[in-house]
Scaffold this active site. Structure first.
Site, short mmCIF file in Angstrom:
data_model
loop_
_atom_site.label_atom_id
_atom_site.label_comp_id
_atom_site.label_asym_id
_atom_site.label_seq_id
_atom_site.Cartn_x
_atom_site.Cartn_y
_atom_site.Cartn_z
N PHE A 174 39.50 39.67 45.86
CA PHE A 174 38.39 40.52 46.30
C PHE A 174 37.86 41.36 45.15
CE2 PHE A 174 40.32 44.78 46.73
CZ PHE A 174 41.68 44.49 46.73
N ALA B 161 44.88 40.36 38.19
CA ALA B 161 43.94 39.75 39.15
C ALA B 161 43.77 40.72 40.32
CB ALA B 161 44.51 38.42 39.65
N LYS B 162 42.59 40.69 40.94
CA LYS B 162 42.39 41.54 42.11
C LYS B 162 42.61 40.67 43.34
CE LYS B 162 39.36 45.38 43.43
NZ LYS B 162 40.41 46.37 43.60
N CYS B 163 43.88 40.48 43.67
CA CYS B 163 44.22 39.63 44.81
C CYS B 163 44.94 40.45 45.87
CB CYS B 163 45.09 38.45 44.36
SG CYS B 163 46.65 38.90 43.61
#
Ligand code: PLP
Ligand code: COI
Length: 365
Positions: A78, A203-205
């Site tokens: 996201f 990471a934007k997870c």
């Protein structure tokens, strides 16, 4: 966008938008992420076919088969960015190109189909344009956009999915912290780490946030607002908070923030503040800072201020830091002059009050 510069997204207007009086009431005091605008963007990806069926449509539930891969193996990423009203009318997005790039990098790390930057930009522009009446006006408020992507293939084998849904929703927001941002208290997590070298820290997870919740819950139980994580290897160096990067301000006027090394999120606010601080003649170091040094510097007075930063948190002063065996107040526990100056410099650009010297604003309408 096609070659003629026209949108490739079809527009299906909501037949039941929220009545204006109800929308105005929500915009008065929106909180964070509780109210949502009338529309959303959806774009589908299918292996062999690419990105297709892009639309702006009425915000609605997503139909998902119970075997949908994201529900089992969390293949999800996201972003978070904001649209601001401009004093002369119209609205702008802050550095959406940087979000597009980070989203693409997150997709690669999670073995997902990377969304082309142009499609990301087109999607956020289209949603802000369609839901322009949802951008709040009050100082400190904005329309928060949440682009995200999930694996939609319905199957239980563990592998990168062959189908994805990219979606953008929008939420009018005020302050992330309840009670404003006077000076938050941090809890140093000793039991949990956020990300290890080689993991998904940069990471934007969603998985990073799921894994942070037990530590954040511990922070709340300890009477703190946010958890601060230490590095996974030595359990010594400050990394970042549950949902924000961190900066330290010293008595000589210099500032320091942990370096990007793959385990922390490369924050766009962090990057912007480094640039703005240097513009203001402030010395900035991207260097490791240990929790022991933090405690010693808070006690000696060498550390005069600390603050958290992020799209949601903007710039939030850190008043205190607590661990299982200590508690330290930073400066006078409130917003110091450097924090206040940097916050104002950032907000003035975002809200269109200062010259946009770095070309960070993208006008939507
Ligand atoms: N670190 C984490 C873990 C975050 O969730 C965020 C918020 O997005 C940030 C840092 C700050 O990033 P940005 O400034 O790009 O919003
Ligand atoms: C953001 O600032 O955009 C984030 O994703 C952080 C989260 C606390 C909402």
């Amino acid at each position: 966008m096609n070659k003629e510069g026209q949108s490739t997204l079809s527009i299906e207007k909501s037949l039941i938008p929220l009545p204006p009086a109800e929308r105005s009431a929500l915009l008065q005091n929106p909180g964070f992420g509780r109210a949502f605008s009338d529309h959303m963007v959806t774009i589908r990806y299918t292996e062999g076919r690419g990105w297709h069926d892009g639309k702006v449509e009425a915000r609605a539930n997503l139909p998902l088969d119970p075997s949908t891969m994201v529900l089992h193996y969390a293949q999800e990423i996201f972003e978070g960015l904001k649209a601001y009203r401009l004093p002369q009318g119209g609205a702008a997005l802050f550095r959406p190109d940087a979000n597009a790039r980070r989203f693409r990098n997150s997709a690669v790390r999670l073995a997902m189909a990377p969304l082309p930057d142009e499609l990301f930009l087109e999607s956020v522009h289209a949603l802000v344009s369609e839901d322009r009446d949802w951008i709040p006006e009050a100082e400190g408020s904005a329309l928060y956009l949440r682009p995200f992507m999930v694996a939609t293939e319905a199957a239980l084998g563990v592998k990168p999915a062959s189908e994805y849904l990219y979606c953008v929703i929008a939420s009018p927001v005020g302050s992330y912290f309840k009670g404003g941002a006077a000076g938050v208290t941090l809890w140093v997590s000793e039991n949990y780490i956020r990300a290890a070298p080689g993991g998904t820290g940069e990471a934007k997870c969603g998985g990073n946030y799921a894994a942070s919740l037990a530590a954040q819950a511990e922070a709340i139980r300890q009477g703190c607002d946010q958890v601060v994580f230490l590095d996974a290897v030595e359990r010594k160096y400050v990394e970042e908070l549950g949902g924000m990067n961190v900066f330290f301000v010293f008595e000589d006027g210099s500032i320091q923030t942990p370096p990007l090394g793959g385990t922390i999120l490369p924050g766009i606010t962090r990057d912007s503040l480094i640039v703005l601080a240097r513009d203001l003649g402030i010395t900035v170091r991207e260097e490791p800072y240990s929790i022991d040094q933090w405690r010693a510097d808070a006690a000696s007075g060498r550390l005069t201020e600390a603050f958290a930063c992020g799209t949601a948190a903007v710039v939030t002063p850190i008043g205190k830091v607590k661990g299982s065996s200590f508690e330290a107040t930073i400066g006078d526990g409130g917003a110091g002059p450097v924090t206040t100056k940097l916050k104002a410099a950032l907000l003035d650009i975002q809200n269109g009050r200062a010259e946009d010297r770095h070309g960070w604003l993208q006008r939507v309408f």
